[in-house]
Scaffold this active site. Structure first.
Site, PDB file in Angstrom:
ATOM      1  N   LYS A 118       8.343  10.904   0.503  1.00  0.00           N
ATOM      2  CA  LYS A 118       7.665  10.214   1.620  1.00  0.00           C
ATOM      3  C   LYS A 118       8.688   9.447   2.470  1.00  0.00           C
ATOM      4  O   LYS A 118       8.692   9.538   3.700  1.00  0.00           O
ATOM      5  CB  LYS A 118       6.623   9.239   1.062  1.00  0.00           C
ATOM      6  N   LEU A 127       0.832  -1.212   0.000  1.00  0.00           N
ATOM      7  CA  LEU A 127       0.000   0.000   0.000  1.00  0.00           C
ATOM      8  C   LEU A 127       0.862   1.255   0.000  1.00  0.00           C
ATOM      9  O   LEU A 127       2.038   1.196   0.367  1.00  0.00           O
ATOM     10  CB  LEU A 127      -0.911  -0.039   1.239  1.00  0.00           C
ATOM     11  N   PRO A 128       0.293   2.404  -0.386  1.00  0.00           N
ATOM     12  CA  PRO A 128       1.128   3.608  -0.522  1.00  0.00           C
ATOM     13  C   PRO A 128       1.810   4.060   0.773  1.00  0.00           C
ATOM     14  O   PRO A 128       3.014   4.296   0.770  1.00  0.00           O
ATOM     15  CB  PRO A 128       0.143   4.666  -1.032  1.00  0.00           C
ATOM     16  N   LYS A 137      15.058  -0.219   5.255  1.00  0.00           N
ATOM     17  CA  LYS A 137      14.596   0.383   3.993  1.00  0.00           C
ATOM     18  C   LYS A 137      14.747   1.913   4.014  1.00  0.00           C
ATOM     19  O   LYS A 137      15.237   2.511   3.050  1.00  0.00           O
ATOM     20  CB  LYS A 137      13.129  -0.021   3.773  1.00  0.00           C
TER      21      LYS A 137
HETATM   22  P1  NAD Z   1       0.732   2.435  -6.169  1.00  0.00           P
HETATM   23  O1  NAD Z   1       0.143   3.743  -5.813  1.00  0.00           O
HETATM   24  O2  NAD Z   1       1.017   2.124  -7.606  1.00  0.00           O
HETATM   25  O3  NAD Z   1      -0.215   1.228  -5.629  1.00  0.00           O
HETATM   26  C1  NAD Z   1      -0.895   1.262  -4.411  1.00  0.00           C
HETATM   27  C2  NAD Z   1      -2.193   0.484  -4.571  1.00  0.00           C
HETATM   28  O4  NAD Z   1      -2.858   0.473  -3.306  1.00  0.00           O
HETATM   29  C3  NAD Z   1      -3.167   1.122  -5.560  1.00  0.00           C
HETATM   30  O5  NAD Z   1      -3.643   0.157  -6.475  1.00  0.00           O
HETATM   31  C4  NAD Z   1      -4.289   1.653  -4.677  1.00  0.00           C
HETATM   32  O6  NAD Z   1      -5.554   1.668  -5.313  1.00  0.00           O
HETATM   33  C5  NAD Z   1      -4.236   0.662  -3.535  1.00  0.00           C
HETATM   34  N1  NAD Z   1      -4.871   1.146  -2.314  1.00  0.00           N
HETATM   35  C6  NAD Z   1      -4.797   2.377  -1.747  1.00  0.00           C
HETATM   36  N2  NAD Z   1      -5.530   2.422  -0.623  1.00  0.00           N
HETATM   37  C7  NAD Z   1      -6.084   1.204  -0.472  1.00  0.00           C
HETATM   38  C8  NAD Z   1      -6.945   0.624   0.493  1.00  0.00           C
HETATM   39  N3  NAD Z   1      -7.388   1.322   1.545  1.00  0.00           N
HETATM   40  N4  NAD Z   1      -7.327  -0.665   0.321  1.00  0.00           N
HETATM   41  C9  NAD Z   1      -6.880  -1.383  -0.745  1.00  0.00           C
HETATM   42  N5  NAD Z   1      -6.075  -0.886  -1.697  1.00  0.00           N
HETATM   43  C10 NAD Z   1      -5.676   0.382  -1.554  1.00  0.00           C
HETATM   44  O7  NAD Z   1       2.062   2.289  -5.299  1.00  0.00           O
HETATM   45  P2  NAD Z   1       3.324   1.349  -5.570  1.00  0.00           P
HETATM   46  O8  NAD Z   1       4.286   2.026  -6.485  1.00  0.00           O
HETATM   47  O9  NAD Z   1       2.814  -0.011  -5.898  1.00  0.00           O
HETATM   48  O10 NAD Z   1       4.030   1.381  -4.125  1.00  0.00           O
HETATM   49  C11 NAD Z   1       3.508   0.646  -3.034  1.00  0.00           C
HETATM   50  C12 NAD Z   1       4.512   0.711  -1.891  1.00  0.00           C
HETATM   51  O11 NAD Z   1       5.772   0.171  -2.320  1.00  0.00           O
HETATM   52  C13 NAD Z   1       4.806   2.133  -1.391  1.00  0.00           C
HETATM   53  O12 NAD Z   1       4.882   2.121  -0.003  1.00  0.00           O
HETATM   54  C14 NAD Z   1       6.162   2.466  -2.044  1.00  0.00           C
HETATM   55  O13 NAD Z   1       6.913   3.403  -1.285  1.00  0.00           O
HETATM   56  C15 NAD Z   1       6.826   1.095  -2.066  1.00  0.00           C
HETATM   57  N6  NAD Z   1       7.853   0.940  -3.110  1.00  0.00           N
HETATM   58  C16 NAD Z   1       7.607   1.349  -4.383  1.00  0.00           C
HETATM   59  C17 NAD Z   1       8.596   1.199  -5.362  1.00  0.00           C
HETATM   60  C18 NAD Z   1       8.359   1.667  -6.783  1.00  0.00           C
HETATM   61  O14 NAD Z   1       9.327   1.705  -7.566  1.00  0.00           O
HETATM   62  N7  NAD Z   1       7.125   1.999  -7.168  1.00  0.00           N
HETATM   63  C19 NAD Z   1       9.820   0.597  -5.041  1.00  0.00           C
HETATM   64  C20 NAD Z   1      10.037   0.153  -3.731  1.00  0.00           C
HETATM   65  C21 NAD Z   1       9.035   0.325  -2.766  1.00  0.00           C
END
Ligand code: NAD
Length: 327
Positions: free
Chosen positions: A277, A96-97, A202
């Site tokens: 963040k 999740l975000p 992390k």
């Molecule tokens: P994203 O925004 O693409 O995906 C998040 C998903 O969560 C979305 O599909 C959203 O609809 C869903 N969501 C939000 N609130 C929700 C709820 N209450 N119930 C169910 N679903 C819900 O984000 P992401 O890029 O997939 O990143 C996710 C996590 O991974 C973050 O914490 C980010 O910091 C971490 N991360 C991301 C990357 C990257 O390159 N994108 C790399 C390492 C770590």
């Protein structure tokens, strides 16, 4: 937030009984039960897909019907809430975000913890505040279930390719079960210590990454202003004591390297808003633990400026653009 060490002994006392009952009620986790997956975005979508490809039955939930529907079309069972996922799964992964979303999905109305079965293993791979991971672990413990944090390193390509690194925080006795599941989505599964320690590792990595990226951007800009050819400067730095990943693998100057965001208008890669963040989490943790992080604090302010100026969607190496456009 409790220090990881203090939290470790605190939860070890309160969980000793729970772990014993989990061991007797569920033993090792059955591999034929469904795995729950909540949060199917850029990272979670391909991670859940890898679980399906590795032969797991998967139940999913996302507030985005489109994201959930995509996994549904690949064979996942689409559920109407986190509580509905928890009713049918004894292993659940979330991606999740931020902290607020994790609190909502686990402890909110219709959250996982409202229906979780005793002995369920919950693994949160979101990057969030370590204190929130500890809070969720205590709430899970009260339901005789296990919560571990397992944030990832490696971006969307590593999520797609199943080559993520997982930094895992949680009890020793549950690491093997977590690793068995995480190996379907990643290559390196590292046990960092008690709950929250995965998040700690992390955010330390990302603070260092941001500081070194800003350093690389400043250095490349200075050298260019001094009349050096940026490609030559990058080559010298890559074999000198200033060498770092931001210089030799992810150079922020357009045209120096192929297949990096700087050579693609800073599209793709790791978003500036996500980096901002993570730097905020590092600063909150630094304040709580009284760690001195002057460069981490400056990096946070710089990335806040970038986000406030509307660049949150660009890759974090776009800090070079900001620096090179200012005097
Ligand atoms: P994203 O925004 O693409 O995906 C998040 C998903 O969560 C979305 O599909 C959203 O609809 C869903 N969501 C939000 N609130 C929700 C709820 N209450 N119930 C169910 N679903 C819900 O984000 P992401 O890029 O997939 O990143 C996710 C996590 O991974 C973050 O914490 C980010 O910091 C971490 N991360 C991301 C990357 C990257 O390159 N994108 C790399 C390492 C770590």
């Amino acid at each position: 937030m409790l220090s990881i060490r203090a939290f470790s002994s605190h939860i070890a006392r309160s969980q000793a009984h729970a772990w014993r009952s989990i061991a007797t009620t569920s033993g090792s986790h059955a591999t034929n039960s469904k795995v729950g997956f909540i949060g199917l975005g850029n990272m979670g979508g391909p991670m859940a897909e890898n679980l399906i490809n590795k032969g797991h039955g998967v139940s999913v939930f996302d507030v985005s019907e489109e994201a959930a529907g995509r996994l549904g079309s690949l064979g996942a069972q689409v559920c109407s809430s986190p509580a509905a996922v928890a009713e049918g799964c004894d292993r659940i992964v979330s991606m999740l975000p931020n902290s607020r979303h994790v609190q909502d999905v686990y402890a909110g109305a219709n959250g996982i913890l409202s229906t979780v079965q005793p002995g369920t293993l919950m693994i949160d791979s979101s990057t969030i505040d370590p204190a929130v991971s500890q809070e969720m672990a205590l709430a899970a413990d009260a339901k005789s279930a296990v919560y571990m944090d397992a944030p990832v390193s490696g971006g969307v390509n590593a999520a797609r390719g199943g080559t993520l690194t997982f930094m895992v925080g949680g009890p020793d006795g549950k690491f093997a079960a977590a690793r068995q599941l995480l190996e379907c989505m990643g290559q390196n599964i590292v046990h960092c210590g008690a709950v929250g320690s995965g998040q700690a590792a992390k955010i330390c990595n990302n603070m260092m990454l941001a500081v070194s990226m800003i350093g690389a951007a400043e250095t490349m800009n200075l050298g260019t202003r001094l009349g050096l050819d940026p490609k030559l400067l990058a080559k010298i730095l890559a074999t000198s004591t200033g060498r770092c990943w931001a210089i030799d693998s992810y150079n922020p100057v357009p045209g120096i390297m192929e297949n990096v965001p700087s050579s693609n208008d800073y599209k793709g890669g790791f978003g500036t808003a996500l980096m901002c963040k993570d730097l905020g989490l590092a600063q909150a943790s630094a304040t709580a633990s009284e760690a001195c992080t002057p460069l981490g604090s400056a990096a946070h302010q710089i990335y806040r400026l970038l986000v406030n100026q509307g660049h949150g969607h660009l890759d974090f190496s776009a800090v070079y653009k900001y620096i090179s456009e200012h005097r």
